[in-house]
Scaffold this motif. Structure first.
Motif, PDB file in Angstrom:
ATOM      1  N   GLY A   3      39.334  49.314  49.159  1.00  0.00           N
ATOM      2  CA  GLY A   3      39.270  47.389  49.458  1.00  0.00           C
ATOM      3  C   GLY A   3      38.454  47.547  50.128  1.00  0.00           C
ATOM      4  N   ALA A   5      36.238  43.813  50.328  1.00  0.00           N
ATOM      5  CA  ALA A   5      35.577  42.862  51.011  1.00  0.00           C
ATOM      6  C   ALA A   5      37.106  42.770  51.505  1.00  0.00           C
ATOM      7  CB  ALA A   5      35.391  41.895  50.034  1.00  0.00           C
ATOM      8  N   ASN A   6      37.140  41.168  52.054  1.00  0.00           N
ATOM      9  CA  ASN A   6      38.844  40.671  52.206  1.00  0.00           C
ATOM     10  C   ASN A   6      39.553  40.023  51.056  1.00  0.00           C
ATOM     11  OD1 ASN A   6      37.581  41.141  54.852  1.00  0.00           O
ATOM     12  ND2 ASN A   6      37.164  38.872  54.989  1.00  0.00           N
ATOM     13  N   ASN A   7      41.066  40.420  51.117  1.00  0.00           N
ATOM     14  CA  ASN A   7      41.241  39.958  50.430  1.00  0.00           C
ATOM     15  C   ASN A   7      41.595  40.456  48.323  1.00  0.00           C
ATOM     16  OD1 ASN A   7      42.568  38.398  52.850  1.00  0.00           O
ATOM     17  ND2 ASN A   7      40.924  36.648  52.372  1.00  0.00           N
ATOM     18  N   GLN A   8      41.247  41.227  48.852  1.00  0.00           N
ATOM     19  CA  GLN A   8      41.371  41.613  47.741  1.00  0.00           C
ATOM     20  C   GLN A   8      41.431  41.778  46.435  1.00  0.00           C
ATOM     21  OE1 GLN A   8      38.400  44.440  46.222  1.00  0.00           O
ATOM     22  NE2 GLN A   8      37.350  42.660  47.432  1.00  0.00           N
ATOM     23  N   TYR A  25      46.270  52.238  47.032  1.00  0.00           N
ATOM     24  CA  TYR A  25      45.273  50.826  47.202  1.00  0.00           C
ATOM     25  C   TYR A  25      44.863  51.389  48.824  1.00  0.00           C
ATOM     26  CZ  TYR A  25      43.528  45.938  48.594  1.00  0.00           C
ATOM     27  OH  TYR A  25      43.439  45.594  48.957  1.00  0.00           O
ATOM     28  N   ASP A  28      42.422  46.573  52.231  1.00  0.00           N
ATOM     29  CA  ASP A  28      41.012  46.201  53.076  1.00  0.00           C
ATOM     30  C   ASP A  28      40.574  45.879  54.342  1.00  0.00           C
ATOM     31  OD1 ASP A  28      41.447  43.525  51.901  1.00  0.00           O
ATOM     32  OD2 ASP A  28      40.762  42.511  53.758  1.00  0.00           O
TER      33      ASP A  28
END
Length: 95
Positions: A3, A5-8, A25, A28
């Motif tokens: 991730g 960036a925020n809140n992928q 995964y 992020d």
């Protein structure tokens, strides 16, 4: 997938969807913690590069722990990261 960036993930269910697809995964907020760590060191009033770098280097171990928790508890890496964060918050609140 790391991730960036925020809140992928658009939906909570995406955690399971990508895991079921065989995609590993890295959440992020785990992998991008370096910036926050660096800023936190600046808040001490005297920035210490070596201290900040040592703490940032710990991200590798944190990611390894997230992967281990996910494997051992048979949960997604995103859920493992959340559990790890919740445990840290609880430990800090009780100390």
């Amino acid at each position: 997938v790391c991730g960036a960036a925020n809140n992928q993930l658009a939906e909570h269910e995406d955690r399971s969807r990508i895991a079921d697809a065989g995609v590993l995964y890295a959440p992020d907020y785990v992998v991008n913690a370096g910036g926050v760590i660096n800023i936190a060191d600046e808040l001490h009033g005297h920035y210490d590069h070596d201290r900040a770098f040592a703490r940032v280097a710990g991200i590798r171990e944190t990611v390894a722990n997230v992967l281990r928790i996910a494997r051992d508890e048979d949960i997604t890496t995103a859920d493992a990261a959340d559990r790890m964060a919740e445990r840290r918050i609880e430990a800090a609140a009780s100390s």
